[in-house]
Design an enzyme around this catalytic site. Structure first.
Site, PDB file in Angstrom:
ATOM      1  N   ASP A 113       0.855  -1.189   0.000  1.00 31.80           N
ATOM      2  CA  ASP A 113       0.000   0.000   0.000  1.00 31.80           C
ATOM      3  C   ASP A 113       0.889   1.236   0.000  1.00 31.80           C
ATOM      4  OD1 ASP A 113      -3.067   0.737   0.599  1.00 31.80           O
ATOM      5  OD2 ASP A 113      -1.777   2.172   1.631  1.00 31.80           O
ATOM      6  N   HIS A 163       0.434   4.040   1.546  1.00 30.22           N
ATOM      7  CA  HIS A 163       0.398   4.839   2.774  1.00 30.22           C
ATOM      8  C   HIS A 163       1.479   4.422   3.762  1.00 30.22           C
ATOM      9  CE1 HIS A 163      -3.794   5.222   1.238  1.00 30.22           C
ATOM     10  NE2 HIS A 163      -3.600   6.468   1.616  1.00 30.22           N
ATOM     11  N   SER A 198      -4.603  11.478   2.350  1.00 32.84           N
ATOM     12  CA  SER A 198      -5.143  10.434   3.221  1.00 32.84           C
ATOM     13  C   SER A 198      -4.102   9.908   4.203  1.00 32.84           C
ATOM     14  CB  SER A 198      -5.710   9.285   2.383  1.00 32.84           C
ATOM     15  OG  SER A 198      -4.763   8.831   1.440  1.00 32.84           O
TER      16      SER A 198
END
Length: 479
Positions: A176, A178, A271
């Site tokens: 991912d 993030h 985010s």
């Protein structure tokens, strides 16, 4: 499958055989074959297979150690820069905030390749020019600083090599884009050091915070999802500790009605600043002051910034320090983004005379909203001096599609879209176009696209704007 489990299965089969009158020694233990999990298929290495707009953000995936995946275009990039126009806009944004008494902190994340390159397989690790990437990343940090931004240097977090006791606490998730809460915490410590050195921090009230583990989250990675779309494979969910931060001595929801609404530090961002990673909480803990977090998932580079600048909170109580977190994957020369940010920093057309205005009910199709010379006099409406302020009666409207016509017959089609996850007010503010030779264009008319069906009430104003001067030498930065 563990040997212990295989023994249990074998015993179960033997007992079943005995119960059916078969001798145990005649029963063979079950056999199992294990294939390597989740190696990328050939399609994942073919950029033309990334057909959707979403998939194109992941071009192209590279299999690394274990479940680790990387993106060649983003994670393994070696260039960190923007265009001369992008540098000019960054300077204008800094200067505009400065006029409002706001100091900016830019949190420019290092890429997954820079931080977790040791997770690459030998061939990909050798092909990735880490030293070039690191040098260019650090050079970009210096460029931000040369424009007046406060810039935490996150390069000490690169080339991560965790001690045995810290395994599983990687900066980024395996599949991912993030950062993990552990990565967010490491970044927050460095950001806090930068904030502490800022003169603007001296008058900000101090407050003690503490952070505790609040549970576990399961992360189904975005890179893993795209690999599944391309290859039909699935990866294991990665579980990670979650954290919550609260004022020291508080319990439960004691701070729900505390003084966080009076925070003089605000966080806008992507985010990465969302609740799952507790970046804002770690900032509060290590800075030692309230932080108002206005970031939201799906906001991208500009979503939370534009929403915040148009809010009553910013207009009436601008922060002393604004922390802006974003990653290098975003292009910094997107004109429509800067035109909106600068227009909002200039308050749109609030409290100033309108050079043209209109209020009408839109119908499906194109609607002529304003025409220069409608009253018999053609005004000298030059782009470089103007900005537009459009307000829909319906606050849920997230898209403005319009056409700006000019006296020489040229036109600009403009489409402004706000994220689906944003809390909108129906307002769109933007400066008129001034890149290339657009600055000298003279406005003739403004058309707005109506709804697909039904009607929609809207009002629009055109007004003069403030110009945020850019020193000539800074505008040329990066050339």
């Amino acid at each position: 499958m563990t040997p212990h489990l295989m023994k249990l299965l074998g015993l179960s089969a033997a007992l079943l055989a005995i119960s059916q009158g078969v001798r145990a020694e005649d029963v063979k233990a079950p056999t199992f074959s294990a294939e390597p999990c989740c190696q990328l298929c050939p399609e994942a290495h073919d950029a033309s297979r990334y057909t959707t707009r979403y998939q194109q953000n992941f071009t192209t995936l590279v299999q690394a150690q274990g479940d680790w995946l990387f993106r060649t275009r983003e994670d393994l990039r070696t260039e960190f820069n923007t265009t001369p126009a992008g540098y000019k806009r960054l300077q204008q944004v800094h200067d505009a905030f400065k006029k409002r008494g706001v100091e900016l902190v830019v949190v420019y994340q290092p890429t997954r390749g820079l931080v977790n390159r040791n997770m690459l397989n030998p061939a990909e690790k050798a092909a990735f020019d880490y030293q070039k990437a690191l040098g260019n990343y650090q050079a970009m940090l210096k460029r931000f600083a040369s424009m007046g931004y406060n810039v935490p240097d996150l390069s000490p977090l690169t080339n991560e090599q965790l001690a045995a006791a810290d395994q599983g606490k990687d900066f980024y998730f395996r599949g991912d884009q993030h950062w993990t809460p552990y990565g967010a915490e490491r970044a927050a410590k460095i950001v806090a050091d930068t904030v502490h050195k800022m003169p603007a921090f001296e008058g900000i009230p101090r407050k003690e915070f503490e952070t505790r583990k609040s549970g576990r989250m399961g992360k189904t990675g975005t890179l893993h999802n795209v690999a599944g779309q391309l290859c039909g494979t699935s990866y294991a969910v990665q579980y990670m500790d979650q954290f919550a931060t609260e004022p020291k001595g508080a319990s439960g929801g004691d701070d729900l009605f505390g003084d966080s609404g009076n925070a003089q530090i605000t966080l806008v961002g992507t985010s990465h600043s969302g609740k799952n990673y507790n970046f804002s909480g770690f900032l509060e803990q290590y800075i030692g002051a309230d932080v108002l977090n206005v970031a939201f998932p799906g906001g991208g580079l500009e979503g939370s910034m534009i929403q915040y600048l148009g809010s009553e909170e910013f207009q009436k109580n601008p922060p002393k320090i604004l922390i802006w977190e974003f990653s290098p994957l975003y292009r910094l020369d997107q004109e429509t983004i800067w035109r909106q940010i600068l227009g909002l920093l200039d308050d749109g057309c609030d409290d100033r005379p309108a050079l043209m205005s209109a209020s009408t009910t839109l119908k499906p199709g194109k609607n002529e909203l304003m025409v220069n010379g409608k009253g018999g006099v053609i005004k000298d409406l030059i782009n470089r001096n103007l900005q537009m302020d459009v307000k829909f009666e319906d606050p849920s409207v997230k898209v403005l599609q319009a056409t700006l016509w000019y006296l020489n017959g040229r036109h600009e089609d403009i489409k402004l879209e706000k994220p689906e996850t944003s809390d909108t007010d129906g307002r769109f503010v933007f400066q008129m176009r001034e890149d290339e030779d657009w600055a000298s264009q003279r406005l003739l008319a403004f058309e707005v696209q109506g709804p697909e069906s039904g009607t929609q009430k809207v009002e629009a104003k055109l007004c003069k704007r403030n110009n945020f001067a850019v020193p000539a030498q800074t505008a040329q930065a990066g050339q």
